[in-house]
Design a protein around this motif. Sequence first.
Motif, short mmCIF file in Angstrom:
data_model
loop_
_atom_site.label_atom_id
_atom_site.label_comp_id
_atom_site.label_asym_id
_atom_site.label_seq_id
_atom_site.Cartn_x
_atom_site.Cartn_y
_atom_site.Cartn_z
N SER A 166 -86.16 62.06 22.21
CA SER A 166 -84.76 61.57 21.61
C SER A 166 -83.56 62.47 21.38
O SER A 166 -82.69 62.18 20.86
CB SER A 166 -85.05 60.72 20.41
OG SER A 166 -86.07 59.59 20.72
N VAL A 167 -84.12 63.78 21.61
CA VAL A 167 -82.96 64.99 21.38
C VAL A 167 -81.86 64.75 22.23
O VAL A 167 -81.82 64.16 23.35
CB VAL A 167 -83.80 66.17 21.67
CG1 VAL A 167 -82.90 67.33 21.56
CG2 VAL A 167 -84.84 66.57 20.77
N GLN A 168 -80.61 64.93 21.53
CA GLN A 168 -79.41 64.84 22.12
C GLN A 168 -78.78 66.21 22.16
O GLN A 168 -78.47 66.82 21.15
CB GLN A 168 -78.42 63.94 21.51
CG GLN A 168 -78.98 62.40 21.07
CD GLN A 168 -78.92 61.83 22.46
OE1 GLN A 168 -78.02 61.71 23.28
NE2 GLN A 168 -80.10 60.90 22.68
N ALA A 169 -78.30 66.57 23.25
CA ALA A 169 -77.80 67.95 23.38
C ALA A 169 -76.57 67.96 22.64
O ALA A 169 -76.14 69.33 22.07
CB ALA A 169 -77.50 68.39 25.12
N ALA A 170 -75.53 66.97 22.47
CA ALA A 170 -74.40 66.99 21.88
C ALA A 170 -74.47 67.50 20.45
O ALA A 170 -73.64 68.02 19.79
CB ALA A 170 -73.74 65.54 21.85
N ASN A 171 -75.70 67.24 19.72
CA ASN A 171 -75.95 67.83 18.42
C ASN A 171 -76.16 69.18 17.99
O ASN A 171 -76.19 69.91 17.11
CB ASN A 171 -77.24 67.06 17.81
CG ASN A 171 -77.35 65.60 17.83
OD1 ASN A 171 -76.16 65.16 17.65
ND2 ASN A 171 -78.30 64.91 17.59
N TYR A 172 -76.20 69.88 19.42
CA TYR A 172 -76.25 71.48 19.27
C TYR A 172 -74.87 71.93 19.40
O TYR A 172 -74.69 73.35 19.51
CB TYR A 172 -77.23 72.10 20.31
CG TYR A 172 -78.63 71.39 19.95
CD1 TYR A 172 -79.36 71.81 18.91
CD2 TYR A 172 -79.16 70.67 21.00
CE1 TYR A 172 -80.78 71.15 18.63
CE2 TYR A 172 -80.42 70.33 20.83
CZ TYR A 172 -81.20 70.56 19.91
OH TYR A 172 -82.58 69.94 19.65
N ALA A 173 -74.00 71.18 19.53
CA ALA A 173 -72.54 71.81 19.81
C ALA A 173 -72.11 72.63 18.34
O ALA A 173 -72.60 72.46 17.66
CB ALA A 173 -71.67 70.56 20.15
#
Length: 724
Positions: A166-173
């Motif tokens: 469920s990890v979203q790459a956008a959360n690491y922005a």
Amino acid sequence: MKELERDLGLPSVLAISIGAMIGSGIFILPALALGIAGPAVILAYLVAGLLVVPAALSKSEMATAMPEAGGTYIYIERGMGPLLGTIAGVGTWFSLSFKGALALVGGVPYLLLLFDLPLKPVALGLAAVLILVNLVGAKQTGRLQLVIVVVMLAALGWFAAGSAPSVQAANYANFFADGIGGLLAATGLVFVSYAGVTKVASVAEEVENPGRNIPLGILGSLAFTTVLYVAIVAVLVGVTDPGSVAGSLTPVAVAAEVTLGQAGVVAVIFAAILALVSTANAGILSSSRYPFAMSRDKLAPASLSEVSERLGTPVASITLTGAVLLALIAFVPILEIAKLASAFQIMVFALINVAVVAFREGNATYEPEFTSPLYPWMQLFGAVTGVLLLTQMGTTALLGALVIVVGSVAWYLVYVRPRVRREGVATDAIRRQVGRNAITDTETTAADGHEVLVALPKPIGADRERSLVALAADIVRPHDGRVVVARFEEIPDQAPLTEAATVQSAADRDFEARVEALAEELGVDVEADEVVSHDTKHAIVNFADNHGIETIIAEHEPLRLRSRLLGDPVDWVVRHAPCDVLLVDNVGYDAPERVALSGDGGPYDPLAVRIAEAVATANGGTVSLWYPDEKGTTDRQQRTVGDYQSELSALLDVPVDAEALRTDGGRPSDPDLLVRRGADHRLRNALLDERPVVPSPGCTAVTVYPKTDERPPFVRRLLERLVF
């Protein structure tokens, strides 16, 4: 004595170390660190894990060298002495107390997800229960600890594996939005997550094959926990909306609810409560043992090491620790508790790294089965990065560490120092290095005797003149040098310096005749000179500078009223002369055969050594090394000072003996001449004690002042006085 069976294998060591680490570091701190560094909190856990490696290696080494000792405080106290042992003991005690408070204040919110209760009263109630449990002597068994570790790892593993998809790459922005400062501050905050990595050292005596299993267990558990922390925090950040977890009191439960639903939340709550209550209980148990251990070593009042006959526990020590824990929970915010816990742990880990250097460089028996690689660079890296990390943690952490250090030093000076005469191996290592440096300096120092000025600022009589010139002759004779005997006449400022002032008197002619006779008697080149000036002290310095003088010899002047008001002119000459200065308490000089060399509580001054050697050589005499015979001197100190004196004796070309000076007023044997180092006024405000009292020698004494640019730096002189 009964022996403990070494029955803890590598799996047990790993379980103890991992169980000691997993707790508040993952269930509480990610939310606090997110508010400081944002997504870079992931990297903060990795950096913190790497910065713990030097301390882990150092603790592994010391645990295999002293498997029966156990405890960070013990290692630091034995390695670096009671002062730093006091700082380490108090710092570790506070660190563990803060960690216990953090576990309770941070663990209760997970419990409140199931029950609607007030936070602080529940935390205080749990703390009181755990304090009572420790007072009555109940203790956590190894089997229960293993169960807790298994449950925690299972819950965290399920969370990480189940949430990863469920990890979203956008959360690491905007990963580094808070910059390097935010990253370092977060690293310092989460540092306490790894505090338990070296806990296994406390049971080192029970570990089988400790040379292999202790370092593997410590380093293996550190690597495993670092990877686990980084993975869980990466998942936690990746599955939650930016900012939704930052500041949450239950960050792992929030993330579990997003990906695993209510079942995941219950599993996380159960694991968190188990882990945090276990951490708090272990914190009370271990932290209360530090006042207990310090009391046994006489660093704290004896009452703290008294064990209750009825309960079998150190009641006073546990009660004091419990009172601190309750005060922290009641009055200190959770973020500040976390910062202070990490700050104290960083400080202690830095001292652990320095302690290894002390053991390696000292002369104590130290034979570890495992040795840290990259010594001493690994230890230096750990100590320096620890200090740097402290500076990035904000005012609260810095002030907390400073208060602990200052308070510990004050406690040492007031309570410990009058009662304890132990010293750590670091002190002896420094003492030996100071002695080696002094020997090296003595080897390269020569008693400059090509050009010696005997300065006579006032008439002193023929006998005293002869004594000064004879001393100068003994110094220049090996070099075929020259002695200049100069009379300095001072006239008032109102009187002009005219040719009339240069007319020789009958006294001047008698003086020159005496000097010429001395040249024939002593067999050296001796010249006479007369100087008229408005200021004698300036005239002496200028004469030495203009004539290439290498050594000035003059009598000590009595402190007349003018000297007291305007300053001692001899002191001015010493501070401004372009050469060495020998000040003589002149009671006669007649071929001295027994020359005494006196120190001031440190190694003998290299120039003083060479002057004493030159005089003894010229007169076929011996040199006696005087040293203070002080009460409370340790055997190690006596051996090191004895080794230094033996090396010094071998360096000289005359017979040498050593003689202790009793500090109770007893007199040494009477020498013919005493040579001593001049007082270093820089030390008066830096040291609480005065230099050792040297009995009146009953003979001429020569006080040696090397020229300014050849005097040792202040820090070195301070070290010499502190460790010798």
